[in-house]
Design a protein around this motif. Structure first.
Motif, PDB file in Angstrom:
ATOM      1  N   ARG A 198       0.581  -1.117  -0.072  1.00 51.67           N
ATOM      2  CA  ARG A 198       0.332   0.277   0.182  1.00 51.67           C
ATOM      3  C   ARG A 198       0.917   1.190  -0.023  1.00 51.67           C
ATOM      4  O   ARG A 198       1.770   1.551   0.367  1.00 51.67           O
ATOM      5  N   THR A 199       0.415   2.277  -0.964  1.00 47.35           N
ATOM      6  CA  THR A 199       1.378   3.198  -0.825  1.00 47.35           C
ATOM      7  C   THR A 199       0.827   4.758  -0.318  1.00 47.35           C
ATOM      8  O   THR A 199      -0.219   4.475   0.399  1.00 47.35           O
ATOM      9  N   ASN A 200       1.989   4.952   0.165  1.00 47.05           N
ATOM     10  CA  ASN A 200       1.475   6.249   1.620  1.00 47.05           C
ATOM     11  C   ASN A 200       1.559   7.429   0.192  1.00 47.05           C
ATOM     12  O   ASN A 200       1.732   7.894  -0.019  1.00 47.05           O
ATOM     13  N   PRO A 201       0.315   8.332   0.866  1.00 49.27           N
ATOM     14  CA  PRO A 201      -0.329   9.615  -0.110  1.00 49.27           C
ATOM     15  C   PRO A 201       0.947  10.413   0.113  1.00 49.27           C
ATOM     16  O   PRO A 201       1.099  11.632  -0.754  1.00 49.27           O
ATOM     17  N   PHE A 202       1.183  10.178   1.645  1.00 49.61           N
ATOM     18  CA  PHE A 202       2.515  11.847   1.452  1.00 49.61           C
ATOM     19  C   PHE A 202       3.395  11.255   0.532  1.00 49.61           C
ATOM     20  O   PHE A 202       4.132  12.634   0.836  1.00 49.61           O
ATOM     21  N   PHE A 203       3.903  10.262  -0.410  1.00 49.45           N
ATOM     22  CA  PHE A 203       5.401  10.221  -0.813  1.00 49.45           C
ATOM     23  C   PHE A 203       5.164   9.757  -2.286  1.00 49.45           C
ATOM     24  O   PHE A 203       5.443  10.138  -3.247  1.00 49.45           O
ATOM     25  N   ASN A 207      -0.241  14.641  -4.646  1.00 49.72           N
ATOM     26  CA  ASN A 207       0.063  15.251  -4.421  1.00 49.72           C
ATOM     27  C   ASN A 207       0.112  16.347  -3.897  1.00 49.72           C
ATOM     28  O   ASN A 207      -0.625  17.150  -3.597  1.00 49.72           O
ATOM     29  N   TRP A 208       1.710  16.433  -3.876  1.00 47.77           N
ATOM     30  CA  TRP A 208       2.680  17.233  -3.319  1.00 47.77           C
ATOM     31  C   TRP A 208       2.446  18.764  -4.886  1.00 47.77           C
ATOM     32  O   TRP A 208       1.942  20.040  -4.070  1.00 47.77           O
ATOM     33  N   ALA A 209       2.061  18.661  -6.016  1.00 46.44           N
ATOM     34  CA  ALA A 209       1.583  19.364  -6.673  1.00 46.44           C
ATOM     35  C   ALA A 209       0.458  19.875  -6.707  1.00 46.44           C
ATOM     36  O   ALA A 209      -0.067  21.113  -6.694  1.00 46.44           O
ATOM     37  N   LYS A 210      -0.896  19.108  -6.380  1.00 50.66           N
ATOM     38  CA  LYS A 210      -2.156  19.879  -5.966  1.00 50.66           C
ATOM     39  C   LYS A 210      -1.769  21.250  -4.561  1.00 50.66           C
ATOM     40  O   LYS A 210      -2.426  21.520  -4.370  1.00 50.66           O
ATOM     41  N   PHE A 211      -0.769  20.202  -3.891  1.00 51.24           N
ATOM     42  CA  PHE A 211      -0.607  21.255  -2.738  1.00 51.24           C
ATOM     43  C   PHE A 211      -0.294  22.267  -2.748  1.00 51.24           C
ATOM     44  O   PHE A 211      -0.367  23.478  -2.397  1.00 51.24           O
ATOM     45  N   ILE A 212       0.371  22.255  -2.979  1.00 51.21           N
ATOM     46  CA  ILE A 212       1.980  23.323  -3.963  1.00 51.21           C
ATOM     47  C   ILE A 212       0.558  24.320  -4.479  1.00 51.21           C
ATOM     48  O   ILE A 212       0.463  26.391  -4.052  1.00 51.21           O
ATOM     49  N   GLN A 213      -0.057  24.311  -5.769  1.00 54.44           N
ATOM     50  CA  GLN A 213      -0.782  24.803  -6.634  1.00 54.44           C
ATOM     51  C   GLN A 213      -2.414  25.610  -5.448  1.00 54.44           C
ATOM     52  O   GLN A 213      -2.495  26.667  -5.756  1.00 54.44           O
TER      53      GLN A 213
END
Length: 225
Positions: A198-203, A207-213
């Protein structure tokens, strides 16, 4: 009559009085068999219709012989067909219509086709007045003009307070449907992630690109809050 060695043999004859009960018994036992043979099998078929002005066919009508314990049901076109015996009393029954009886006549051959019309079984109920207002508009006006007691109005306002409702919703436990939905989601996730890590959404870089936008758009600024 002499025997071969010359000795006379005594011949006995059965009296007719002894044979009479046997003949009577044979006649009595043969009557039910003859009665059964006199009732041939007839193929009883036809169409069941409504006797009112619509003259529509009636599907699902019960056609049965109560004494024999056999019957059938009409198809969506109102047609039925079943084997019966001559002399059987056939009952035709349908909800909302009067029950009818039909007796299979003699000397009709091996098949009979009929058209059965059922009359509606109408039941008149006493008149009931739901509310004493002749129109819906007058009923609405009477409701709007109704004056509630002051104490009940205050209680209603306290119970409908937005802060109280939000607190109740926050502290309310999940009901059966919500628990079932949560359990189903967990099962789907377990089956989906069964054969890989199972992948971690933090990595996740997306998700990081959406957060920066979102930060550039000012969605997390203090002034906006």
């Amino acid at each position: 009559m002499p025997a071969p060695n010359g000795t006379p043999v005594k011949v006995t004859r059965t009296p007719y009085v002894l044979l009479l009960p046997l003949l009577v018994a044979l006649v009595l036992f043969s009557q039910p068999v003859q009665a059964q043979r006199k009732a041939p099998v007839v193929q009883f078929s036809g169409i069941v219709m409504a006797a009112d002005d619509s003259a529509a066919v009636l599907p699902g009508v019960h056609i049965y012989v109560p004494k024999a314990g056999r019957g059938t049901v009409s198809n969506p076109l109102g047609y039925f067909s079943m084997p019966v015996l001559v002399g059987d009393s056939v009952v035709i029954s349908y909800t909302g219509y009067q029950k009818q009886h039909y007796k299979i006549p003699n000397n009709i051959g091996d098949a009979i086709t009929v058209i059965i019309e059922l009359s509606p079984d109408t039941a008149y109920l006493p008149e009931i007045t739901i509310f004493p207002y002749p129109t819906e508009q007058l009923f609405k006006q009477a409701i709007l003009a109704m004056e509630l007691p002051k104490e009940e109005e205050d209680i209603m306002k306290r119970n409908m307070d937005a802060t109280l409702l939000a607190l109740m919703m926050e502290n309310m436990e999940m009901d059966g449907s919500e628990n079932y939905k949560r359990f189903s989601q967990q099962q789907i996730m377990d089956s989906h992630n069964r054969y890989f890590i199972r992948t971690n959404p933090f990595f996740n870089p997306l998700n990081w690109a959406k957060f920066i936008q979102s930060i550039k758009r000012g969605e997390y600024s203090r002034d906006k809050k």
